[in-house]
Design a protein around this motif. Structure first.
Motif, PDB file in Angstrom:
ATOM      1  N   VAL A  18       1.806  13.740 -32.377  1.00 42.52           N
ATOM      2  CA  VAL A  18       1.591  12.885 -33.550  1.00 42.52           C
ATOM      3  C   VAL A  18       2.321  13.452 -34.760  1.00 42.52           C
ATOM      4  CG1 VAL A  18      -0.135  12.028 -35.181  1.00 42.52           C
ATOM      5  CG2 VAL A  18      -0.566  11.893 -32.728  1.00 42.52           C
ATOM      6  N   LEU A  19       2.212  14.745 -34.978  1.00 39.56           N
ATOM      7  CA  LEU A  19       2.869  15.358 -36.134  1.00 39.56           C
ATOM      8  C   LEU A  19       4.389  15.301 -36.024  1.00 39.56           C
ATOM      9  CD1 LEU A  19       0.501  18.407 -36.624  1.00 39.56           C
ATOM     10  CD2 LEU A  19       0.684  16.379 -38.103  1.00 39.56           C
ATOM     11  N   ARG A  20       4.905  15.431 -34.826  1.00 37.99           N
ATOM     12  CA  ARG A  20       6.354  15.409 -34.614  1.00 37.99           C
ATOM     13  C   ARG A  20       6.923  13.991 -34.692  1.00 37.99           C
ATOM     14  NH1 ARG A  20       6.219  17.443 -29.931  1.00 37.99           N
ATOM     15  NH2 ARG A  20       6.403  15.515 -28.762  1.00 37.99           N
ATOM     16  N   GLU A  21       6.227  13.030 -34.098  1.00 39.43           N
ATOM     17  CA  GLU A  21       6.784  11.685 -33.953  1.00 39.43           C
ATOM     18  C   GLU A  21       6.260  10.655 -34.949  1.00 39.43           C
ATOM     19  OE1 GLU A  21       9.281  11.176 -32.053  1.00 39.43           O
ATOM     20  OE2 GLU A  21       9.196  12.929 -30.747  1.00 39.43           O
ATOM     21  N   LEU A  22       5.055  10.872 -35.491  1.00 42.18           N
ATOM     22  CA  LEU A  22       4.433   9.824 -36.302  1.00 42.18           C
ATOM     23  C   LEU A  22       4.166  10.205 -37.754  1.00 42.18           C
ATOM     24  CD1 LEU A  22       1.896   8.469 -33.663  1.00 42.18           C
ATOM     25  CD2 LEU A  22       4.053   7.448 -34.374  1.00 42.18           C
ATOM     26  N   PHE A  23       4.473  11.420 -38.152  1.00 44.73           N
ATOM     27  CA  PHE A  23       4.259  11.828 -39.543  1.00 44.73           C
ATOM     28  C   PHE A  23       5.538  12.453 -40.062  1.00 44.73           C
ATOM     29  CE2 PHE A  23       2.434  14.872 -42.759  1.00 44.73           C
ATOM     30  CZ  PHE A  23       2.099  13.902 -43.681  1.00 44.73           C
ATOM     31  N   GLU A  24       6.199  11.725 -40.953  1.00 41.80           N
ATOM     32  CA  GLU A  24       7.469  12.215 -41.480  1.00 41.80           C
ATOM     33  C   GLU A  24       7.634  11.745 -42.915  1.00 41.80           C
ATOM     34  OE1 GLU A  24      12.120  12.505 -40.194  1.00 41.80           O
ATOM     35  OE2 GLU A  24      10.999  10.775 -39.518  1.00 41.80           O
ATOM     36  N   GLY A  25       8.045  12.654 -43.771  1.00 39.69           N
ATOM     37  CA  GLY A  25       8.298  12.302 -45.158  1.00 39.69           C
ATOM     38  C   GLY A  25       7.068  11.804 -45.891  1.00 39.69           C
ATOM     39  N   GLY A  26       5.898  12.304 -45.514  1.00 36.87           N
ATOM     40  CA  GLY A  26       4.667  11.900 -46.173  1.00 36.87           C
ATOM     41  C   GLY A  26       4.116  10.564 -45.713  1.00 36.87           C
ATOM     42  N   GLY A  35      10.589   5.419 -28.714  1.00 36.89           N
ATOM     43  CA  GLY A  35      11.271   6.095 -29.803  1.00 36.89           C
ATOM     44  C   GLY A  35      11.234   5.374 -31.135  1.00 36.89           C
ATOM     45  N   VAL A  36      10.482   4.285 -31.222  1.00 35.75           N
ATOM     46  CA  VAL A  36      10.431   3.489 -32.449  1.00 35.75           C
ATOM     47  C   VAL A  36       9.029   3.551 -33.052  1.00 35.75           C
ATOM     48  CG1 VAL A  36      10.723   1.178 -33.433  1.00 35.75           C
ATOM     49  CG2 VAL A  36      12.205   1.933 -31.559  1.00 35.75           C
ATOM     50  N   ARG A  37       8.969   3.895 -34.335  1.00 34.96           N
ATOM     51  CA  ARG A  37       7.699   3.894 -35.074  1.00 34.96           C
ATOM     52  C   ARG A  37       7.453   2.491 -35.606  1.00 34.96           C
ATOM     53  NH1 ARG A  37      10.483   8.485 -37.897  1.00 34.96           N
ATOM     54  NH2 ARG A  37       9.762  10.327 -36.817  1.00 34.96           N
ATOM     55  N   ARG A  38       6.194   2.082 -35.570  1.00 37.01           N
ATOM     56  CA  ARG A  38       5.839   0.760 -36.080  1.00 37.01           C
ATOM     57  C   ARG A  38       4.536   0.857 -36.870  1.00 37.01           C
ATOM     58  NH1 ARG A  38       9.004  -2.315 -32.449  1.00 37.01           N
ATOM     59  NH2 ARG A  38       9.128  -1.379 -30.415  1.00 37.01           N
ATOM     60  N   VAL A  39       4.403   0.064 -37.849  1.00 35.22           N
ATOM     61  CA  VAL A  39       3.197  -0.135 -38.654  1.00 35.22           C
ATOM     62  C   VAL A  39       2.775   1.157 -39.364  1.00 35.22           C
ATOM     63  CG1 VAL A  39       0.840  -1.028 -38.741  1.00 35.22           C
ATOM     64  CG2 VAL A  39       2.423  -1.892 -37.001  1.00 35.22           C
ATOM     65  N   GLU A  40       2.946   1.156 -40.665  1.00 40.39           N
ATOM     66  CA  GLU A  40       2.521   2.315 -41.451  1.00 40.39           C
ATOM     67  C   GLU A  40       1.006   2.462 -41.402  1.00 40.39           C
ATOM     68  OE1 GLU A  40       4.156   2.853 -45.354  1.00 40.39           O
ATOM     69  OE2 GLU A  40       6.068   1.981 -44.738  1.00 40.39           O
ATOM     70  N   GLY A  41       0.565   3.702 -41.412  1.00 39.77           N
ATOM     71  CA  GLY A  41      -0.852   4.001 -41.318  1.00 39.77           C
ATOM     72  C   GLY A  41      -1.638   3.536 -42.529  1.00 39.77           C
ATOM     73  N   ARG A  42      -2.911   3.324 -42.304  1.00 38.63           N
ATOM     74  CA  ARG A  42      -3.868   2.977 -43.353  1.00 38.63           C
ATOM     75  C   ARG A  42      -4.698   4.216 -43.658  1.00 38.63           C
ATOM     76  NH1 ARG A  42      -0.742  -0.746 -43.746  1.00 38.63           N
ATOM     77  NH2 ARG A  42      -1.196  -2.902 -43.268  1.00 38.63           N
ATOM     78  N   ILE A  43      -5.543   4.099 -44.643  1.00 44.77           N
ATOM     79  CA  ILE A  43      -6.321   5.265 -45.072  1.00 44.77           C
ATOM     80  C   ILE A  43      -7.160   5.842 -43.935  1.00 44.77           C
ATOM     81  CG2 ILE A  43      -8.224   3.884 -46.002  1.00 44.77           C
ATOM     82  CD1 ILE A  43      -8.451   6.057 -48.221  1.00 44.77           C
ATOM     83  N   GLU A  44      -7.688   4.983 -43.056  1.00 45.32           N
ATOM     84  CA  GLU A  44      -8.512   5.505 -41.964  1.00 45.32           C
ATOM     85  C   GLU A  44      -7.697   6.360 -40.994  1.00 45.32           C
ATOM     86  OE1 GLU A  44      -7.642   1.133 -40.875  1.00 45.32           O
ATOM     87  OE2 GLU A  44      -8.246   2.203 -42.672  1.00 45.32           O
ATOM     88  N   ASP A  45      -6.406   6.058 -40.852  1.00 41.75           N
ATOM     89  CA  ASP A  45      -5.548   6.864 -39.987  1.00 41.75           C
ATOM     90  C   ASP A  45      -5.340   8.257 -40.581  1.00 41.75           C
ATOM     91  OD1 ASP A  45      -5.061   4.630 -38.212  1.00 41.75           O
ATOM     92  OD2 ASP A  45      -3.734   3.839 -39.762  1.00 41.75           O
ATOM     93  N   TYR A  46      -5.069   8.296 -41.878  1.00 42.95           N
ATOM     94  CA  TYR A  46      -4.870   9.577 -42.555  1.00 42.95           C
ATOM     95  C   TYR A  46      -6.152  10.408 -42.527  1.00 42.95           C
ATOM     96  CZ  TYR A  46      -0.344   8.095 -44.495  1.00 42.95           C
ATOM     97  OH  TYR A  46       0.961   7.697 -44.658  1.00 42.95           O
ATOM     98  N   GLY A  47      -7.277   9.770 -42.837  1.00 41.82           N
ATOM     99  CA  GLY A  47      -8.545  10.499 -42.874  1.00 41.82           C
ATOM    100  C   GLY A  47      -8.944  11.045 -41.518  1.00 41.82           C
ATOM    101  N   ALA A  48      -8.843  10.214 -40.484  1.00 42.94           N
ATOM    102  CA  ALA A  48      -9.242  10.642 -39.142  1.00 42.94           C
ATOM    103  C   ALA A  48      -8.331  11.753 -38.621  1.00 42.94           C
ATOM    104  CB  ALA A  48      -9.238   9.453 -38.184  1.00 42.94           C
ATOM    105  N   LEU A  49      -7.035  11.618 -38.848  1.00 42.63           N
ATOM    106  CA  LEU A  49      -6.120  12.659 -38.374  1.00 42.63           C
ATOM    107  C   LEU A  49      -6.337  13.960 -39.139  1.00 42.63           C
ATOM    108  CD1 LEU A  49      -3.886  13.592 -36.508  1.00 42.63           C
ATOM    109  CD2 LEU A  49      -2.222  12.624 -38.121  1.00 42.63           C
ATOM    110  N   ALA A  50      -6.542  13.882 -40.438  1.00 41.28           N
ATOM    111  CA  ALA A  50      -6.803  15.102 -41.212  1.00 41.28           C
ATOM    112  C   ALA A  50      -8.058  15.803 -40.697  1.00 41.28           C
ATOM    113  CB  ALA A  50      -6.941  14.779 -42.697  1.00 41.28           C
ATOM    114  N   GLU A  51      -9.112  15.034 -40.441  1.00 44.85           N
ATOM    115  CA  GLU A  51     -10.336  15.642 -39.897  1.00 44.85           C
ATOM    116  C   GLU A  51     -10.081  16.262 -38.523  1.00 44.85           C
ATOM    117  OE1 GLU A  51     -14.418  14.192 -41.313  1.00 44.85           O
ATOM    118  OE2 GLU A  51     -13.390  12.407 -40.539  1.00 44.85           O
TER     119      GLU A  51
END
Length: 126
Positions: A18-26, A35-51
């Motif tokens: 996830v950190l390598r493929e789905l989190f880049e440039g903030g 190899g294609v990223r789709r749909v920017e994350g919402r707040i619940e994605d950031y919160g759950a991954l941070a936890e």
């Protein structure tokens, strides 16, 4: 990890992907295929991954996961915190929404604001 060290190995593999493929440039992305990223994350994605990254740090004591959780939380604050309203938006401003939508309530699952707030509190203590 509950007497199953292989669970930590699997969690690290998932987090590293996830950190390598789905989190880049903030920006955290919700999906990835061919190899294609789709749909920017919402707040619940950031919160759950941070936890999750904080929990992974607690299980492995590998500082990279704690550092990644802090970077993710900082990116989420930049994207979702509305200083004027004093609350977290559900989606970043400029998403083409008619009105700002705030993450105010928990339901069966914690709201993104709750998850992110919990992660922020934990990060201050680590």
């Amino acid at each position: 990890a509950f007497g199953h060290p292989e669970w930590a190995v699997l969690a690290k593999r998932a987090a590293d992907f996830v950190l390598r493929e789905l989190f880049e440039g903030g920006v955290l992305w919700r999906s990835f295929r061919d190899g294609v990223r789709r749909v920017e994350g919402r707040i619940e994605d950031y919160g759950a991954l941070a936890e999750g990254l904080i929990e992974l740090y607690m299980a492995t004591f590998e500082p990279a996961y704690l550092e990644s959780a802090a970077q993710l939380a900082e990116a989420a604050l930049d994207l979702f915190w509305d200083e004027d309203a004093g609350g977290f938006l559900s989606a970043p401003e400029g998403e083409g929404l008619i009105a700002a939508v705030y993450a105010l309530t928990d339901e069966a699952a914690p709201s993104g604001a709750s998850s992110l707030s919990h992660a922020l509190v934990r990060l201050t203590g680590l």
